[in-house]
Design a protein around this motif. Structure first.
Motif, PDB file in Angstrom:
ATOM      1  N   PRO A  45       0.807  -1.234   0.000  1.00  0.00           N
ATOM      2  CA  PRO A  45       0.000   0.000   0.000  1.00  0.00           C
ATOM      3  C   PRO A  45       0.830   1.268   0.000  1.00  0.00           C
ATOM      4  O   PRO A  45       0.417   2.287   0.556  1.00  0.00           O
ATOM      5  CB  PRO A  45      -0.807  -0.140   1.301  1.00  0.00           C
ATOM      6  N   SER A  46       2.030   1.239  -0.583  1.00  0.00           N
ATOM      7  CA  SER A  46       2.891   2.414  -0.683  1.00  0.00           C
ATOM      8  C   SER A  46       3.345   2.556  -2.127  1.00  0.00           C
ATOM      9  O   SER A  46       3.671   1.572  -2.775  1.00  0.00           O
ATOM     10  CB  SER A  46       4.109   2.280   0.241  1.00  0.00           C
ATOM     11  N   PHE A  47       3.367   3.801  -2.625  1.00  0.00           N
ATOM     12  CA  PHE A  47       3.759   4.031  -4.018  1.00  0.00           C
ATOM     13  C   PHE A  47       5.188   3.551  -4.246  1.00  0.00           C
ATOM     14  O   PHE A  47       6.038   3.760  -3.401  1.00  0.00           O
ATOM     15  CB  PHE A  47       3.648   5.521  -4.344  1.00  0.00           C
ATOM     16  N   PRO A  48       5.493   2.837  -5.352  1.00  0.00           N
ATOM     17  CA  PRO A  48       4.674   2.570  -6.540  1.00  0.00           C
ATOM     18  C   PRO A  48       3.799   1.331  -6.450  1.00  0.00           C
ATOM     19  O   PRO A  48       3.429   0.774  -7.467  1.00  0.00           O
ATOM     20  CB  PRO A  48       5.722   2.403  -7.637  1.00  0.00           C
ATOM     21  N   CYS A  49       3.503   0.875  -5.240  1.00  0.00           N
ATOM     22  CA  CYS A  49       2.537  -0.202  -4.980  1.00  0.00           C
ATOM     23  C   CYS A  49       3.099  -1.606  -5.228  1.00  0.00           C
ATOM     24  O   CYS A  49       2.337  -2.570  -5.235  1.00  0.00           O
ATOM     25  CB  CYS A  49       1.245  -0.002  -5.765  1.00  0.00           C
ATOM     26  N   PHE A  50       4.390  -1.743  -5.473  1.00  0.00           N
ATOM     27  CA  PHE A  50       5.027  -3.064  -5.519  1.00  0.00           C
ATOM     28  C   PHE A  50       6.453  -2.900  -5.008  1.00  0.00           C
ATOM     29  O   PHE A  50       7.077  -1.848  -5.185  1.00  0.00           O
ATOM     30  CB  PHE A  50       5.005  -3.666  -6.924  1.00  0.00           C
ATOM     31  N   ALA A  51       6.958  -3.955  -4.351  1.00  0.00           N
ATOM     32  CA  ALA A  51       8.265  -3.861  -3.699  1.00  0.00           C
ATOM     33  C   ALA A  51       9.404  -4.352  -4.589  1.00  0.00           C
ATOM     34  O   ALA A  51      10.489  -3.789  -4.557  1.00  0.00           O
ATOM     35  CB  ALA A  51       8.253  -4.646  -2.384  1.00  0.00           C
ATOM     36  N   ASN A  52       9.156  -5.411  -5.382  1.00  0.00           N
ATOM     37  CA  ASN A  52      10.215  -5.998  -6.204  1.00  0.00           C
ATOM     38  C   ASN A  52       9.715  -6.254  -7.622  1.00  0.00           C
ATOM     39  O   ASN A  52       8.513  -6.456  -7.839  1.00  0.00           O
ATOM     40  CB  ASN A  52      10.711  -7.325  -5.611  1.00  0.00           C
ATOM     41  N   ILE A  53      10.663  -6.264  -8.564  1.00  0.00           N
ATOM     42  CA  ILE A  53      10.392  -6.641  -9.949  1.00  0.00           C
ATOM     43  C   ILE A  53      11.223  -7.884 -10.266  1.00  0.00           C
ATOM     44  O   ILE A  53      12.439  -7.896 -10.045  1.00  0.00           O
ATOM     45  CB  ILE A  53      10.748  -5.516 -10.938  1.00  0.00           C
ATOM     46  N   TYR A  54      10.546  -8.928 -10.759  1.00  0.00           N
ATOM     47  CA  TYR A  54      11.236 -10.156 -11.162  1.00  0.00           C
ATOM     48  C   TYR A  54      11.051 -10.329 -12.674  1.00  0.00           C
ATOM     49  O   TYR A  54       9.917 -10.285 -13.168  1.00  0.00           O
ATOM     50  CB  TYR A  54      10.674 -11.367 -10.425  1.00  0.00           C
ATOM     51  N   VAL A  55      12.158 -10.527 -13.399  1.00  0.00           N
ATOM     52  CA  VAL A  55      12.113 -10.647 -14.858  1.00  0.00           C
ATOM     53  C   VAL A  55      12.710 -11.991 -15.267  1.00  0.00           C
ATOM     54  O   VAL A  55      13.826 -12.329 -14.852  1.00  0.00           O
ATOM     55  CB  VAL A  55      12.872  -9.501 -15.545  1.00  0.00           C
TER      56      VAL A  55
END
Length: 537
Positions: free
Chosen positions: A187-197
């Motif tokens: 619930p904090s911007f940008p609304c996600f903590a990690n990016i997995y590719v």
């Protein structure tokens, strides 16, 4: 004759070839066939998949696969933003590449590797389609088909022994299908903590490579070797299930997960002012942690006593000791009507040293406004002892592993007990007969918690979390979950049940974490998604 035969043969062969090419060109240009058959034309629906693939090798995925959506809007956005995105990406690439290069060049005994030019050109990548996966977890998974036939100019200078070699990369083509996962959603911007590719298949990479003006990629053997080497290297690093992980924000801070326990001991109060006209007051203390939705803790009522002594201890879950504070209020208990407020105060947790008990003697105030003149009036004192016990770091780290298992809490949790976490995610197809303004009621061991009300919504999403500190594992207990609709306009039917579920807690005690959808009883098609976590001592 042998020598002259060879000479005449050579000239005859050359003359024959020349005459053949000239006659062939004349016939191809000037001679038209007398009979021309019309080509056979068939609709695409009559062609099989192999013929279509052969005729249209570049068909976008949103045409070939119904799971992929067309994203022309995204291509328009990227096209418009590309002049700015290109500069930002190049700046970021320089920043990321510099420490990596500086770390690698000593083993090759190279003096320096520098970017002389780094531009991505004027042609942006295009997205051929996007597929989004639905899961029960706090994550967003999407696959995007990316094609980029760009005109970048990447010039790298390699220096060694005072000499400089310049390598230029240009005419880059990249076709790839990455899977991008954003998690956990917070619930904090940008609304996600990690990016997995991850890459779902080997990428296609093609480019030109020049060294000191010479086109190295024109050498067939070298061209094929470089192409396969790049594909294999990229695939070894990022081909699914291997992933590239990029942390955007600290998930522990963003999700405000429990990071410790506050032990609060209410010792006694002194010189309270009586509120009752006849006799002394009946005081009790109510404790609340700021920035928390948990219900308040209450001491017992001390009847007819202006100098009460409690010596009662309470445990409260702490999420952010830097910003949270313990707020306590003293009330005069009334058998009928509203309880009278006798005074209040607040203790910031920031000043507490971990594991060190600290005793506070505080004046009771009317409110926390320092400019209010009524705070000068004496309302008595209260003595409290606070001890903050943070969770161990290794336990906090394990909380955010992929399995998202819930670990044991440290000291401060009741012996043999633990922390039950209930997360209300969302509901679907809940509809009332008279109104649909749903909220959720949780009832566990006599304690009731409620979510916020979402007006006029059959598919509400709450994403609210509640915690219960319990003395023993709730193996034989159930939690009552009910979706209720309320309306202030309907006087006769202000409340209406939209369905309920009684959830056994035996599974969450055994598995530590469960995230499921439950069908609502007394509802036609209603379902609710609830996540349960058990952190045992």
């Amino acid at each position: 004759m042998g020598f002259f035969g060879t000479i005449f043969g050579f000239f005859g062969f050359g003359f024959g070839i020349s005459m053949g090419l000239a006659i062939g060109y004349y016939l191809f240009i000037y001679v038209q066939p007398s009979v021309v058959e019309d080509p056979e034309i068939k609709p695409l629906v009559d062609e099989d998949s192999e013929d279509i693939q052969r005729m249209f090798p570049e068909i976008p995925l949103w045409i070939k696969n119904p799971d992929f959506d067309r994203v022309d809007w995204l291509n328009k956005l990227v096209e418009y933003m590309w002049p700015y995105l290109e500069k930002a990406i190049c700046k970021t690439a320089r920043t990321i590449a510099k420490p990596i290069i500086d770390e690698q060049i000593p083993q090759y005994k190279i003096d320096a590797v520098e970017f002389e030019e780094l531009t991505l050109g004027s042609l942006p990548p295009t997205f051929q389609g996007m597929k989004v996966y639905e899961t029960e977890e706090k994550e967003l998974i999407m696959e995007i088909a990316v094609k980029w036939a760009g005109n970048p100019n990447v010039t790298v200078a390699v220096k060694k022994f005072g000499f400089k070699a310049t390598i230029q990369v240009l005419d880059l083509q990249v076709f790839l299908l990455p899977r991008i996962t954003l998690k956990p959603l917070v619930p904090s911007f940008p609304c996600f903590a990690n990016i997995y590719v991850s890459l779902m298949e080997k990428p296609h990479v093609d480019f030109g490579l020049k060294l000191v003006g010479a086109d190295l990629m024109s050498i067939p053997v070298l061209y094929k070797f470089v192409q396969e080497l790049i594909k294999d290297q990229v695939a070894n690093m990022y081909l699914w299930p291997k992933t590239l992980e990029i942390q955007v924000i600290d998930p522990m801070k963003a999700m405000k997960k429990p990071i410790g326990i506050l032990n609060a001991k209410v010792i006694r109060a002194m010189k309270l002012k009586k509120k009752d006209l006849l006799g002394a007051s009946d005081p009790y203390v109510q404790l609340t942690l700021t920035e928390d939705k948990l219900t308040s803790k209450k001491t017992t009522v001390k009847h007819k006593n202006l100098n009460p002594e409690w010596n009662e201890e309470f445990s409260l879950v702490v999420k952010d000791p830097e910003t949270q504070a313990l707020e306590f209020e003293v009330f005069d208990w009334e058998q009928v009507g509203k309880h009278d407020k006798m005074g209040m105060n607040m203790i910031p947790l920031k000043g507490l040293q971990p594991e060190e008990p600290k005793v506070f003697t505080l004046e009771l105030l009317k409110n926390m406004n320092p400019k209010d003149a009524q705070n000068e009036k004496s309302r008595g004192q209260i003595i409290m002892e606070l001890t903050y016990k943070p969770f161990r770091k290794e336990e906090l780290a394990k909380t955010f592993e992929r399995a998202q298992t819930v670990q044991k809490p440290p000291e401060g949790t009741p012996p043999g007990g633990g922390l039950l976490v209930v997360i209300i995610h969302e509901a679907q197809d809940v509809e009332g007969k008279y109104h649909t303004n749903p909220h959720v009621r949780l009832i566990f061991k006599g304690e009731e918690r409620r979510t916020k009300i979402i007006k006029k919504n059959r598919d509400p999403r709450w994403e609210e979390e509640f915690q219960f500190l319990v003395d023993e594992p709730p193996t034989n207990d159930k939690i009552h979950v009910e979706v209720v609709s309320t309306s202030s306009r309907s006087l006769l039917r202000q409340k209406e049940s939209l369905g309920y579920a009684n959830i056994s807690l035996a599974d969450v005690v055994a598995n530590n974490r469960i995230n499921e959808r439950h069908h609502l009883i007394d509802s036609k098609n209603g379902r609710i998604q609830i996540e349960l976590q058990w952190r045992a001592s």
